[in-house]
Motif scaffolding. Structure first.
Motif, PDB file in Angstrom:
ATOM      1  N   TYR A  88       0.776  -1.195   0.012  1.00 33.88           N
ATOM      2  CA  TYR A  88       0.034  -0.062   0.118  1.00 33.88           C
ATOM      3  C   TYR A  88       0.752   1.114  -0.059  1.00 33.88           C
ATOM      4  N   ALA A  89       1.944   1.210   0.919  1.00 32.87           N
ATOM      5  CA  ALA A  89       2.867   2.546   0.729  1.00 32.87           C
ATOM      6  C   ALA A  89       3.411   2.622  -0.545  1.00 32.87           C
ATOM      7  N   GLU A  91       2.200   1.553  -3.500  1.00 28.23           N
ATOM      8  CA  GLU A  91       1.278   2.137  -4.319  1.00 28.23           C
ATOM      9  C   GLU A  91       1.004   3.657  -3.979  1.00 28.23           C
ATOM     10  N   ARG A  92       0.815   4.083  -2.910  1.00 24.55           N
ATOM     11  CA  ARG A  92       0.629   5.663  -2.387  1.00 24.55           C
ATOM     12  C   ARG A  92       1.864   6.384  -2.988  1.00 24.55           C
ATOM     13  N   LYS A  93       2.998   6.073  -2.975  1.00 22.40           N
ATOM     14  CA  LYS A  93       4.204   6.595  -3.358  1.00 22.40           C
ATOM     15  C   LYS A  93       4.131   6.970  -4.837  1.00 22.40           C
ATOM     16  N   ARG A  95       1.404   7.024  -6.674  1.00 22.00           N
ATOM     17  CA  ARG A  95       0.209   8.046  -6.986  1.00 22.00           C
ATOM     18  C   ARG A  95       0.501   9.390  -6.714  1.00 22.00           C
ATOM     19  N   LEU A  96       1.373   9.443  -5.610  1.00 21.80           N
ATOM     20  CA  LEU A  96       1.835  10.918  -5.050  1.00 21.80           C
ATOM     21  C   LEU A  96       2.796  11.444  -6.139  1.00 21.80           C
ATOM     22  N   SER A  97       3.697  10.549  -6.762  1.00 17.51           N
ATOM     23  CA  SER A  97       4.727  10.906  -7.592  1.00 17.51           C
ATOM     24  C   SER A  97       4.105  11.293  -8.958  1.00 17.51           C
ATOM     25  N   TYR A 110       5.987   8.913 -13.157  1.00 15.28           N
ATOM     26  CA  TYR A 110       6.777   8.979 -11.862  1.00 15.28           C
ATOM     27  C   TYR A 110       8.128   8.498 -11.956  1.00 15.28           C
ATOM     28  N   HIS A 118       8.403  -0.525  -8.109  1.00 19.33           N
ATOM     29  CA  HIS A 118       7.164  -1.079  -8.627  1.00 19.33           C
ATOM     30  C   HIS A 118       7.104  -2.235  -9.320  1.00 19.33           C
ATOM     31  N   LEU A 212      -3.962  -6.761  -1.551  1.00 18.97           N
ATOM     32  CA  LEU A 212      -4.090  -5.382  -2.120  1.00 18.97           C
ATOM     33  C   LEU A 212      -4.552  -5.264  -3.386  1.00 18.97           C
ATOM     34  N   LYS A 216      -7.344  -3.644  -5.343  1.00 21.23           N
ATOM     35  CA  LYS A 216      -7.074  -2.185  -5.972  1.00 21.23           C
ATOM     36  C   LYS A 216      -7.451  -2.509  -7.472  1.00 21.23           C
TER      37      LYS A 216
END
Length: 248
Positions: A88-89, A91-93, A95-97, A110, A118, A212, A216
Protein backbone atom coordinates in the motif's frame (compact mmCIF):
# COMPACT_ATOMS: atom_id res chain seq x y z
CA UNK A 1 4.13 -35.40 -16.19
CA UNK A 2 3.88 -32.46 -13.78
CA UNK A 3 6.92 -30.63 -15.16
CA UNK A 4 5.71 -30.40 -18.80
CA UNK A 5 2.21 -29.32 -17.72
CA UNK A 6 3.45 -26.63 -15.35
CA UNK A 7 6.04 -25.52 -17.94
CA UNK A 8 3.18 -24.98 -20.40
CA UNK A 9 1.25 -23.05 -17.75
CA UNK A 10 4.31 -20.88 -17.11
CA UNK A 11 4.58 -20.22 -20.85
CA UNK A 12 0.95 -19.03 -20.82
CA UNK A 13 1.73 -16.67 -17.91
CA UNK A 14 4.73 -15.28 -19.80
CA UNK A 15 2.64 -14.86 -22.97
CA UNK A 16 0.00 -12.91 -21.03
CA UNK A 17 2.66 -10.53 -19.68
CA UNK A 18 4.36 -10.03 -23.03
CA UNK A 19 1.33 -9.84 -25.31
CA UNK A 20 -1.47 -8.39 -23.18
CA UNK A 21 -1.51 -5.39 -25.53
CA UNK A 22 -2.43 -7.66 -28.45
CA UNK A 23 -5.49 -9.17 -26.76
CA UNK A 24 -7.88 -6.87 -28.58
CA UNK A 25 -10.95 -8.57 -27.17
CA UNK A 26 -10.13 -7.05 -23.78
CA UNK A 27 -10.80 -3.66 -25.32
CA UNK A 28 -13.87 -4.85 -27.22
CA UNK A 29 -15.64 -6.39 -24.21
CA UNK A 30 -17.16 -3.90 -21.75
CA UNK A 31 -14.34 -3.54 -19.23
CA UNK A 32 -16.62 -3.27 -16.22
CA UNK A 33 -18.11 -6.71 -16.96
CA UNK A 34 -14.98 -8.78 -17.36
CA UNK A 35 -13.27 -6.80 -14.60
CA UNK A 36 -16.18 -7.56 -12.26
CA UNK A 37 -16.05 -11.25 -13.24
CA UNK A 38 -12.31 -11.32 -12.63
CA UNK A 39 -12.80 -9.59 -9.30
CA UNK A 40 -15.26 -12.30 -8.28
CA UNK A 41 -12.78 -15.04 -9.18
CA UNK A 42 -10.01 -13.20 -7.31
CA UNK A 43 -12.12 -12.86 -4.17
CA UNK A 44 -12.98 -16.56 -4.40
CA UNK A 45 -9.26 -17.38 -4.67
CA UNK A 46 -8.36 -15.19 -1.67
CA UNK A 47 -10.97 -16.67 0.65
CA UNK A 48 -10.96 -20.29 -0.53
CA UNK A 49 -7.23 -20.80 -1.22
CA UNK A 50 -5.02 -17.97 0.01
CA UNK A 51 -6.33 -17.66 3.57
CA UNK A 52 -6.51 -21.45 4.14
CA UNK A 53 -2.93 -21.70 2.87
CA UNK A 54 -1.90 -19.15 5.49
CA UNK A 55 -3.36 -21.46 8.12
CA UNK A 56 -1.26 -24.35 6.74
CA UNK A 57 1.90 -22.24 6.94
CA UNK A 58 0.94 -21.37 10.51
CA UNK A 59 1.16 -25.07 11.38
CA UNK A 60 4.57 -25.28 9.69
CA UNK A 61 5.80 -22.35 11.81
CA UNK A 62 4.48 -24.04 14.92
CA UNK A 63 6.03 -27.43 14.17
CA UNK A 64 9.40 -26.42 12.70
CA UNK A 65 10.15 -23.36 14.85
CA UNK A 66 8.77 -24.78 18.07
CA UNK A 67 6.25 -21.94 18.50
CA UNK A 68 2.92 -22.15 20.25
CA UNK A 69 -0.12 -22.22 17.97
CA UNK A 70 -1.12 -18.74 19.12
CA UNK A 71 2.33 -17.25 18.48
CA UNK A 72 2.60 -18.98 15.09
CA UNK A 73 -0.80 -17.63 14.08
CA UNK A 74 0.15 -14.12 15.16
CA UNK A 75 3.43 -14.31 13.22
CA UNK A 76 1.81 -15.51 9.98
CA UNK A 77 -0.94 -12.91 9.95
CA UNK A 78 1.41 -10.14 11.12
CA UNK A 79 3.62 -10.91 8.11
CA UNK A 80 0.57 -10.77 5.83
CA UNK A 81 -0.44 -7.42 7.36
CA UNK A 82 3.11 -6.12 6.95
CA UNK A 83 3.03 -7.15 3.30
CA UNK A 84 -0.27 -5.38 2.70
CA UNK A 85 1.00 -2.19 4.37
CA UNK A 86 4.27 -2.29 2.42
CA UNK A 87 2.51 -2.69 -0.93
CA UNK A 88 0.00 0.00 0.00
CA UNK A 89 2.82 2.40 0.89
CA UNK A 90 4.45 1.72 -2.48
CA UNK A 91 1.20 2.30 -4.38
CA UNK A 92 0.66 5.54 -2.48
CA UNK A 93 4.15 6.80 -3.32
CA UNK A 94 3.56 6.01 -7.00
CA UNK A 95 0.24 7.86 -7.02
CA UNK A 96 1.71 10.89 -5.25
CA UNK A 97 4.66 10.95 -7.65
CA UNK A 98 2.35 10.84 -10.67
CA UNK A 99 0.17 13.62 -9.18
CA UNK A 100 3.25 15.84 -8.68
CA UNK A 101 4.35 15.15 -12.26
CA UNK A 102 0.94 16.15 -13.63
CA UNK A 103 0.93 19.30 -11.47
CA UNK A 104 4.30 20.30 -12.97
CA UNK A 105 3.01 19.75 -16.51
CA UNK A 106 5.32 16.79 -17.14
CA UNK A 107 2.56 14.33 -17.90
CA UNK A 108 1.39 11.20 -16.11
CA UNK A 109 4.72 9.71 -15.01
CA UNK A 110 6.73 8.99 -11.88
CA UNK A 111 10.38 8.90 -10.83
CA UNK A 112 12.59 6.26 -12.42
CA UNK A 113 13.50 4.67 -9.09
CA UNK A 114 9.83 4.11 -8.29
CA UNK A 115 9.34 2.40 -11.63
CA UNK A 116 11.97 -0.18 -10.68
CA UNK A 117 10.63 -0.60 -7.14
CA UNK A 118 7.12 -1.06 -8.55
CA UNK A 119 8.28 -3.63 -11.10
CA UNK A 120 10.37 -5.41 -8.49
CA UNK A 121 7.39 -5.78 -6.15
CA UNK A 122 5.34 -7.43 -8.90
CA UNK A 123 8.35 -9.55 -9.83
CA UNK A 124 8.55 -10.86 -6.26
CA UNK A 125 4.89 -11.85 -6.43
CA UNK A 126 5.45 -13.53 -9.79
CA UNK A 127 8.49 -15.43 -8.51
CA UNK A 128 6.35 -16.97 -5.78
CA UNK A 129 3.45 -17.67 -8.15
CA UNK A 130 5.79 -19.52 -10.53
CA UNK A 131 7.36 -21.51 -7.69
CA UNK A 132 3.97 -22.53 -6.29
CA UNK A 133 3.00 -24.14 -9.59
CA UNK A 134 5.16 -27.03 -8.40
CA UNK A 135 5.09 -26.64 -4.61
CA UNK A 136 1.59 -25.69 -3.48
CA UNK A 137 0.29 -26.87 -0.12
CA UNK A 138 -2.72 -28.52 -1.76
CA UNK A 139 -1.90 -31.12 -4.42
CA UNK A 140 -3.97 -32.65 -7.21
CA UNK A 141 -4.79 -31.73 -10.79
CA UNK A 142 -8.06 -30.01 -9.93
CA UNK A 143 -6.33 -27.69 -7.46
CA UNK A 144 -3.53 -26.97 -9.96
CA UNK A 145 -6.03 -26.13 -12.70
CA UNK A 146 -7.98 -23.78 -10.45
CA UNK A 147 -4.75 -22.11 -9.31
CA UNK A 148 -3.63 -21.66 -12.91
CA UNK A 149 -6.98 -20.21 -13.98
CA UNK A 150 -7.17 -17.78 -11.09
CA UNK A 151 -3.60 -16.57 -11.63
CA UNK A 152 -4.03 -16.24 -15.41
CA UNK A 153 -7.11 -14.08 -14.90
CA UNK A 154 -5.29 -12.13 -12.21
CA UNK A 155 -2.40 -11.45 -14.59
CA UNK A 156 -4.72 -10.36 -17.39
CA UNK A 157 -6.50 -7.77 -15.29
CA UNK A 158 -3.44 -6.47 -13.42
CA UNK A 159 -1.30 -6.30 -16.59
CA UNK A 160 -4.09 -4.59 -18.51
CA UNK A 161 -4.32 -1.99 -15.76
CA UNK A 162 -0.54 -1.53 -15.56
CA UNK A 163 -0.33 -1.11 -19.32
CA UNK A 164 -3.07 1.52 -19.29
CA UNK A 165 -1.41 3.42 -16.43
CA UNK A 166 2.25 3.12 -17.51
CA UNK A 167 2.14 2.12 -21.16
CA UNK A 168 5.65 3.23 -22.17
CA UNK A 169 7.42 1.86 -19.09
CA UNK A 170 5.43 -1.39 -19.24
CA UNK A 171 6.15 -2.01 -22.93
CA UNK A 172 9.83 -1.11 -22.68
CA UNK A 173 10.88 -2.81 -19.44
CA UNK A 174 8.12 -3.82 -17.06
CA UNK A 175 6.66 -6.74 -18.99
CA UNK A 176 10.10 -8.32 -19.45
CA UNK A 177 10.95 -8.08 -15.75
CA UNK A 178 7.71 -9.68 -14.53
CA UNK A 179 7.80 -12.33 -17.28
CA UNK A 180 11.33 -13.32 -16.32
CA UNK A 181 10.27 -13.49 -12.67
CA UNK A 182 7.44 -15.97 -13.17
CA UNK A 183 9.68 -18.16 -15.37
CA UNK A 184 12.47 -17.97 -12.80
CA UNK A 185 10.02 -18.99 -10.07
CA UNK A 186 9.00 -22.10 -11.99
CA UNK A 187 12.65 -22.96 -12.73
CA UNK A 188 13.53 -22.54 -9.06
CA UNK A 189 10.69 -24.89 -8.16
CA UNK A 190 11.88 -27.45 -10.71
CA UNK A 191 15.48 -27.43 -9.45
CA UNK A 192 15.23 -27.02 -5.69
CA UNK A 193 12.81 -27.31 -2.82
CA UNK A 194 13.00 -24.27 -0.55
CA UNK A 195 12.51 -25.11 3.17
CA UNK A 196 8.86 -24.88 4.14
CA UNK A 197 9.48 -22.24 6.79
CA UNK A 198 11.24 -20.01 4.27
CA UNK A 199 8.36 -20.34 1.81
CA UNK A 200 5.98 -19.66 4.68
CA UNK A 201 7.66 -16.36 5.53
CA UNK A 202 7.70 -15.27 1.89
CA UNK A 203 4.17 -16.50 1.18
CA UNK A 204 2.69 -14.77 4.25
CA UNK A 205 4.36 -11.45 3.39
CA UNK A 206 3.40 -11.56 -0.28
CA UNK A 207 -0.13 -12.71 0.58
CA UNK A 208 -0.72 -9.19 1.86
CA UNK A 209 0.35 -7.84 -1.53
CA UNK A 210 -1.96 -10.26 -3.35
CA UNK A 211 -4.92 -9.19 -1.20
CA UNK A 212 -4.14 -5.52 -1.85
CA UNK A 213 -3.81 -6.07 -5.60
CA UNK A 214 -7.12 -7.95 -5.61
CA UNK A 215 -8.88 -5.05 -3.92
CA UNK A 216 -7.08 -2.36 -5.93
CA UNK A 217 -6.99 -3.77 -9.46
CA UNK A 218 -9.67 -6.40 -9.74
CA UNK A 219 -12.59 -4.99 -7.78
CA UNK A 220 -13.93 -2.22 -10.02
CA UNK A 221 -14.74 1.22 -8.82
CA UNK A 222 -18.30 1.71 -7.69
CA UNK A 223 -19.36 3.41 -10.93
CA UNK A 224 -17.92 0.59 -13.07
CA UNK A 225 -19.03 -2.45 -11.11
CA UNK A 226 -21.57 -5.02 -12.26
CA UNK A 227 -23.09 -7.24 -9.61
CA UNK A 228 -24.01 -10.28 -11.72
CA UNK A 229 -20.61 -10.77 -13.41
CA UNK A 230 -18.98 -10.41 -9.99
CA UNK A 231 -21.32 -12.98 -8.41
CA UNK A 232 -20.84 -15.27 -11.43
CA UNK A 233 -17.06 -15.19 -11.05
CA UNK A 234 -17.22 -15.83 -7.31
CA UNK A 235 -19.85 -18.57 -7.58
CA UNK A 236 -18.16 -20.32 -10.51
CA UNK A 237 -14.78 -20.44 -8.78
CA UNK A 238 -16.33 -21.65 -5.52
CA UNK A 239 -18.33 -24.34 -7.33
CA UNK A 240 -15.28 -25.58 -9.24
CA UNK A 241 -13.20 -25.66 -6.08
CA UNK A 242 -15.85 -27.65 -4.18
CA UNK A 243 -16.23 -30.01 -7.14
CA UNK A 244 -12.47 -30.51 -7.11
CA UNK A 245 -12.60 -31.37 -3.40
CA UNK A 246 -15.25 -34.03 -4.04
CA UNK A 247 -13.30 -35.47 -6.99
CA UNK A 248 -10.11 -35.62 -4.90
Amino acid sequence: MLLPITAAMTAVFVAIHLYIGRLRWLDVLPRHRWLSFSGGVAVGYVFLHLLPDLALHQRAFSNELGLSDTLAESMVYSLALLGLVAFYALERKVRLSRAKSRAKGKGDQYEDHLEWVHASSYAALNLLIGYLLLHREEGGWASLTLYFGAMALHFMTVDHGMREDHREAYERRGRWVISAAVAAGWLLGALVTVPQVGIGFLFAFLAGGIVLNTLKEELPQERESRLWPFLTGTGLYAALMLAGEFIA
